[in-house]
Design an enzyme around this catalytic site. Structure first.
Site, PDB file in Angstrom:
ATOM      1  N   TYR A  68       7.861   2.957   0.353  1.00 26.82           N
ATOM      2  CA  TYR A  68       6.928   1.831   0.349  1.00 26.82           C
ATOM      3  C   TYR A  68       5.894   2.012  -0.757  1.00 26.82           C
ATOM      4  O   TYR A  68       5.630   1.092  -1.541  1.00 26.82           O
ATOM      5  CB  TYR A  68       6.250   1.695   1.717  1.00 26.82           C
ATOM      6  CG  TYR A  68       5.198   0.619   1.756  1.00 26.82           C
ATOM      7  CD1 TYR A  68       5.543  -0.726   1.680  1.00 26.82           C
ATOM      8  CD2 TYR A  68       3.849   0.946   1.843  1.00 26.82           C
ATOM      9  CE1 TYR A  68       4.575  -1.716   1.689  1.00 26.82           C
ATOM     10  CE2 TYR A  68       2.876  -0.033   1.855  1.00 26.82           C
ATOM     11  CZ  TYR A  68       3.243  -1.361   1.778  1.00 26.82           C
ATOM     12  OH  TYR A  68       2.283  -2.335   1.781  1.00 26.82           O
ATOM     13  N   GLU A  90      -0.050  -6.888   7.568  1.00 24.95           N
ATOM     14  CA  GLU A  90      -1.445  -6.428   7.683  1.00 24.95           C
ATOM     15  C   GLU A  90      -2.094  -6.934   8.964  1.00 24.95           C
ATOM     16  O   GLU A  90      -2.909  -6.237   9.561  1.00 24.95           O
ATOM     17  CB  GLU A  90      -2.257  -6.825   6.456  1.00 24.95           C
ATOM     18  CG  GLU A  90      -1.792  -6.175   5.173  1.00 24.95           C
ATOM     19  CD  GLU A  90      -1.757  -4.651   5.174  1.00 24.95           C
ATOM     20  OE1 GLU A  90      -2.411  -4.002   6.023  1.00 24.95           O
ATOM     21  OE2 GLU A  90      -1.057  -4.093   4.309  1.00 24.95           O
ATOM     22  N   TRP A 137      -0.385   2.362   9.826  1.00 25.35           N
ATOM     23  CA  TRP A 137       0.549   1.692   8.938  1.00 25.35           C
ATOM     24  C   TRP A 137       1.979   2.181   9.194  1.00 25.35           C
ATOM     25  O   TRP A 137       2.934   1.408   9.107  1.00 25.35           O
ATOM     26  CB  TRP A 137       0.154   1.890   7.478  1.00 25.35           C
ATOM     27  CG  TRP A 137       1.128   1.198   6.584  1.00 25.35           C
ATOM     28  CD1 TRP A 137       2.001   1.764   5.724  1.00 25.35           C
ATOM     29  CD2 TRP A 137       1.364  -0.210   6.508  1.00 25.35           C
ATOM     30  NE1 TRP A 137       2.765   0.792   5.113  1.00 25.35           N
ATOM     31  CE2 TRP A 137       2.388  -0.432   5.590  1.00 25.35           C
ATOM     32  CE3 TRP A 137       0.807  -1.325   7.152  1.00 25.35           C
ATOM     33  CZ2 TRP A 137       2.879  -1.690   5.275  1.00 25.35           C
ATOM     34  CZ3 TRP A 137       1.293  -2.579   6.850  1.00 25.35           C
ATOM     35  CH2 TRP A 137       2.311  -2.754   5.923  1.00 25.35           C
TER      36      TRP A 137
END
Length: 180
Positions: free
Chosen positions: A19, A41, A49
């Protein structure tokens, strides 16, 4: 073969490395990609995350690969079905916000030609380097406020800043990171 030095947060797993190396902090102008990142988000609020990233494929499945028109047309029954999927974050408010935000997205697109046009005009194209990584900035506060005014939900200044980081509106790569 020598590996590139990356931000320390990205070294926790191969998925985080990928990522970081292929997406995070790269300027993005494709509405579908921007929509997915905004959704991710909003899912992250209160979570790590890594949790969101590990559930990304399931979110793609349940939310029509983030095809904005399809998400905007999702029914209560589809949200109910998604709530049964252990592969995603099953927070009804976040899931309903995804559908709502797709609908708000379409309104922004109708006015500005694309969300990318709106977003990049709003934040600017300069990609400033941050000396310290804040959780929010005056710009993310203004962006969140403007998005809420346009009907978006579950987006505050912190999520707006994380979105800005994700799509390359700011450069928050660590000082020793090869991608800075």
């Amino acid at each position: 073969m020598m590996e590139h030095q990356r931000c320390s947060w990205a070294n926790s797993s191969p998925a985080m490395q990928t990522y970081h190396d292929q997406e995070w902090g790269r300027p993005t102008y494709v509405d579908q990609e921007l929509f997915e990142r905004l959704c991710l988000e909003t899912y992250q609020a209160g979570l790590s995350w890594a949790t969101v990233l590990n559930k990304r494929a399931a979110f793609h499945r349940d939310f029509h690969d983030y095809q904005i028109q399809a998400v905007a047309a999702m029914t209560t029954q589809e949200i109910d079905a998604a709530m049964q999927d252990a592969g995603i974050i099953r927070n009804r408010r976040k899931l309903e916000a995804t559908v709502n935000n797709a609908q708000a997205w379409l309104k922004v697109t109708a006015k500005f030609g694309s969300f990318a046009n709106y977003f990049w005009a709003f934040v600017g194209e300069s990609m400033p380097l941050s000396r310290e990584v804040p959780t929010q900035t005056p710009l993310s506060i203004a962006l969140a406020k403007d998005l809420k005014k346009r009907g978006f939900k579950f987006i505050g200044p912190i999520a707006a800043y994380a979105f800005m980081q994700s799509v390359g509106a700011v450069n928050d790569h660590e000082k020793n990171c090869a991608w800075r």
